[in-house]
Design an enzyme around this catalytic site. Structure first.
Site, short mmCIF file in Angstrom:
data_model
loop_
_atom_site.label_atom_id
_atom_site.label_comp_id
_atom_site.label_asym_id
_atom_site.label_seq_id
_atom_site.Cartn_x
_atom_site.Cartn_y
_atom_site.Cartn_z
CE LYS A 33 -4.29 -1.85 1.69
NZ LYS A 33 -4.12 -3.27 1.86
C1 LIG Z 1 -4.56 -4.39 1.01
C2 LIG Z 1 -3.83 -5.66 1.26
C3 LIG Z 1 -4.30 -6.48 0.31
C4 LIG Z 1 -5.32 -6.81 -0.77
O1 LIG Z 1 -5.28 -5.88 -1.87
P1 LIG Z 1 -6.50 -5.38 -2.56
O2 LIG Z 1 -5.95 -4.13 -3.35
O3 LIG Z 1 -7.67 -4.68 -1.54
O4 LIG Z 1 -7.15 -6.44 -3.44
C5 LIG Z 1 -3.32 -7.81 0.09
N1 LIG Z 1 -2.38 -8.10 0.82
C6 LIG Z 1 -2.10 -7.06 1.69
C7 LIG Z 1 -0.70 -7.30 2.71
C8 LIG Z 1 -2.64 -6.00 1.78
O5 LIG Z 1 -2.31 -4.91 2.84
#
Ligand SMILES: *Cc1c(COP(=O)(O)O)cnc(C)c1O
Length: 466
Positions: A112
Site C-alpha cells: 500500500k
Molecule cells: C490491502 C492488502 C491486500 C489486498 O489488496 P487489494 O487491493 O485490496 O485487493 C493484500 N495483501 C496485503 C498485505 C494488503 O495490505
C-alpha cells in the site's frame, strides 16, 4: 484526461478533481474516460529504466498535463525516496519460472506504500496549489491506516484521522500508526469492530456538515483513482525485467478489495502482454466464487490469518464490471442496485467468458496457507507473509503455462504477521527491518473513543487545525 463514473450519472471530472472526490455522487467509482495505449515498440524502449523513470512514463498520460512534467517527476522522486531498496520493487526467484515481486520495501512494509506515499505527495501538491485544506478520514483493519498516515504526515494542508478497532489490530500494526506524532495525525481507537469504524466513516462522508467551513473529507481507500494508477507501474516494471513485451508474463495477486489486481488488468489493457491474472483469496472468497462458479453473493465475514484480505465485497470489482459490461453505466447501476437489495449478483454469460479469458482464481483457508509458508521456507528458505503465501499457492494451483514467467506479488513483509509465520513452524517472530527495529520502544499516541458518531465527530472538530 477526463474521469467518468462507473454508474454514468455523476459529473465528469478532471484528474485532480477525481482524486479529491472519492465516491462519485451516483455511488459509482471514477475511471478514466479512455485508457492510454502503449505500442510494443514504446514498451520495449523502456527496458532498463529506473522505477521512477518508468513510473513517469506510465502515469503521465493519466495526468495529461494537469501537473507539469517536471513537477510530476519530482513527486515521483520524493515518493520512492522513502523505500529501503534501490530497486523499489525487487524480484526474487522461488522456483523455475516463478518469481516474487517484493512490494514491501516501503516505510510501512506493505504494498500500500506504493500508492499511499504517492497519494500523500500528490494531495500536498494539489492542495498547496489551490490553497485548500482537507480532512482525511479512514477506517483500517491494519495496513491501509499506517500507509496513509505515513503518506500524509508531512502534508501541511491535510489533517488525517484514522479509526481502528480498539484492541483488534496487531501490535505491530497499531504501533506503526500510533507512533507517528506529527500534529496533523490523529489515531482513534474505536470501542467497536472494523465494521463500526467503516460505518462511521461512511456516515461522515455522507453528511459532512460537522466539518469547519470550507473543509471536505478526502478518501484514501482504494476507491481513490490515484492509488490504482500508481499500482499499474510495478506490473510494467516486473514485466520488463522478465522479457516483456517480447515475452508474455503472468501475475498472481493476493486479493481483497480488487485494487491491486485491477491495476494489473489495466496494465494488460494498456499494452503489457499479460497471459494470466490469478486471484488468490482467503476464506472471504466472494471473488473466487464469482470467477469459478458465477456466485457473487454476500457471505459472513471470516476473521483469517491474512486480515488485510478480510472483506465481504470487493469495492473495486465494480470498475472491472464496468469494462466487462462494455462501459455501460446504466447496466452497472442496475447490477449494483440489485446487488445491494438482494446480496446477490450474477454475471452475464459474455461478461463471465470475458473475465475468464484473463482471470483464474483459487481460495485458501488458514491451514492451507500456513502449509504454504512452511513448504516454501523448507524448499527455498524464503519466508512468505500470509497474504503472499495465498498468491503463491493460487498461482501453483491454477497456472496455465509453465513456460511463461509467473510473478507472485508479495504484498507484505512477514514481520507484520508473526502469528501466521509462527504457526508455520518458524522458530521466532521474524525480525523487523532495521529502520523499525525500535518500534516497540517508541512513544505512542491515540485516543480511545466510544462507538458513537457524535463523539467521534466532536473529537475531529476539536482537533482539526485552524
Ligand atoms: C490491502 C492488502 C491486500 C489486498 O489488496 P487489494 O487491493 O485490496 O485487493 C493484500 N495483501 C496485503 C498485505 C494488503 O495490505
Amino acid at each position: 484526461m477526463k474521469y467518468i463514473s462507473t454508474r454514468g450519472q455523476a459529473p465528469v471530472l478532471s484528474f485532480e478533481d477525481a482524486i479529491l472526490a472519492g465516491l462519485a455522487t451516483d455511488g459509482g467509482l471514477y475511471v478514466p474516460e479512455t485508457l492510454p495505449q502503449f505500442s510494443q515498440e514504446e514498451i520495449a524502449s523502456w527496458a532498463g529504466l529506473s522505477y521512477q523513470e518508468l513510473a513517469f512514463k506510465v502515469m503521465a498520460p493519466f495526468v495529461d498535463g494537469e501537473i507539469p512534467d517536471d513537477d510530476l517527476r519530482e513527486l515521483i522522486a520524493n515518493t520512492y525516496s522513502t523505500f529501503r531498496h534501490d530497486a523499489i520493487a525487487p524480484l526474487v526467484q522461488t522456483a523455475h519460472n516463478e518469481f516474487i515481486l517484493e512490494l514491501f520495501q516501503g516505510p510501512t512494509l506493505a504494498f500500500k506504500d506504493f500508492a499511499l506515499q504517492f497519494l500523500g505527495n500528490l494531495l500536498d501538491y494539489v492542495l498547496k496549489k489551490r490553497d485548500q485544506r482537507v480532512v482525511i478520514m479512514g477506517a483500517t483493519s491494519g495496513d491501509t491506516g499506517s500507509a496513509a498516515i505515513e503518506g500524509c504526515r508531512h502534508s501541511d494542508n491535510v489533517d488525517i484521522f484514522i479509526l481502528h478497532p480498539h484492541n483488534r489490530v496487531s501490535e505491530v500494526q497499531r504501533r506503526q500508526m500510533t507512533t507517528v506524532l506529527e500534529n496533523n495525525v490523529f489515531n482513534i481507537a474505536l470501542k467497536g469492530n472494523f465494521d463500526d469504524c467503516q460505518n462511521m466513516v461512511k456516515a461522515s462522508f455522507g453528511d459532512q456538515s460537522f466539518l469547519p467551513e470550507g473543509r471536505q473529507l478526502v478518501a484514501v481507500n482504494s476507491i481513490n483513482w490515484a492509488r490504482i494508477m500508481a499500482q499499474i507501474v510495478y506490473y510494467f516494471y516486473a514485466g520488463l525485467a522478465l522479457g516483456a513485451p517480447h515475452r508474455p508474463v503472468a501475475f498472481s495477486v493476493p486479493t481483497g478489495n480488487f485494487g491491486d489486481i485491477f491495476a494489473g488488468y489495466l496494465a494488460s489493457r494498456m499494452g503489457l502482454p499479460v497471459d494470466q491474472l490469478v486471484i488468490g483469496t482467503n476464506a472471504n472468497d466472494i471473488l473466487h466464487r464469482c470467477i469459478s462458479a458465477n456466485d457473487h453473493s454476500l457471505h459472513q465475514l471470516v476473521h483469517s490469518l491474512s486480515p488485510s484480505m478480510d472483506i465481504m465485497v470487493s469495492s473495486n470489482f465494480e470498475r472491472m464490471l464496468f469494462d466487462l459490461y462494455d462501459r455501460d453505466g446504466a447496466a452497472i447501476n442496475k447490477l449494483m442496485t440489485d446487488f445491494k437489495a438482494t446480496g446477490n449478483l450474477k454475471l452475464s454469460d459474455s461478461a463471465l467468458t470475458k473475465a475468464r479469458e484473463l482471470f483464474t482464481s483459487y481460495r485458501l483457508d488458514d491451514d492451507e496457507m500456513v502449509r504454504v509458508i512452511a513448504d516454501v521456507w523448507e524448499h527455498t528458505e524464503y519466508l512468505l507473509d500470509p497474504h503472499t503465501a495465498i498468491g503463491v499457492e493460487a498461482a501453483r494451483k491454477t497456472r496455465r503455462r509453465q513456460d511463461i514467467p509467473m510473478v507472485c506479488l508479495a504484498t507484505a513483509h512477514p514481520a507484520k504477521f508473526p502469528e501466521a509465520v509462527r504457526k508455520a513452524g518458524y522458530p521466532q517472530d521474524p525480525p523487523l527491518p532495521h529502520h523499525m527495529a525500535d518500534l516497540f520502544e517508541r512513544e505512542e499516541r491515540y485516543a480511545v473513543q466510544d462507538n458513537e458518531l457524535s463523539a467521534v465527530q466532536q473529537f475531529m472538530k476539536d482537533n482539526i487545525r485552524q
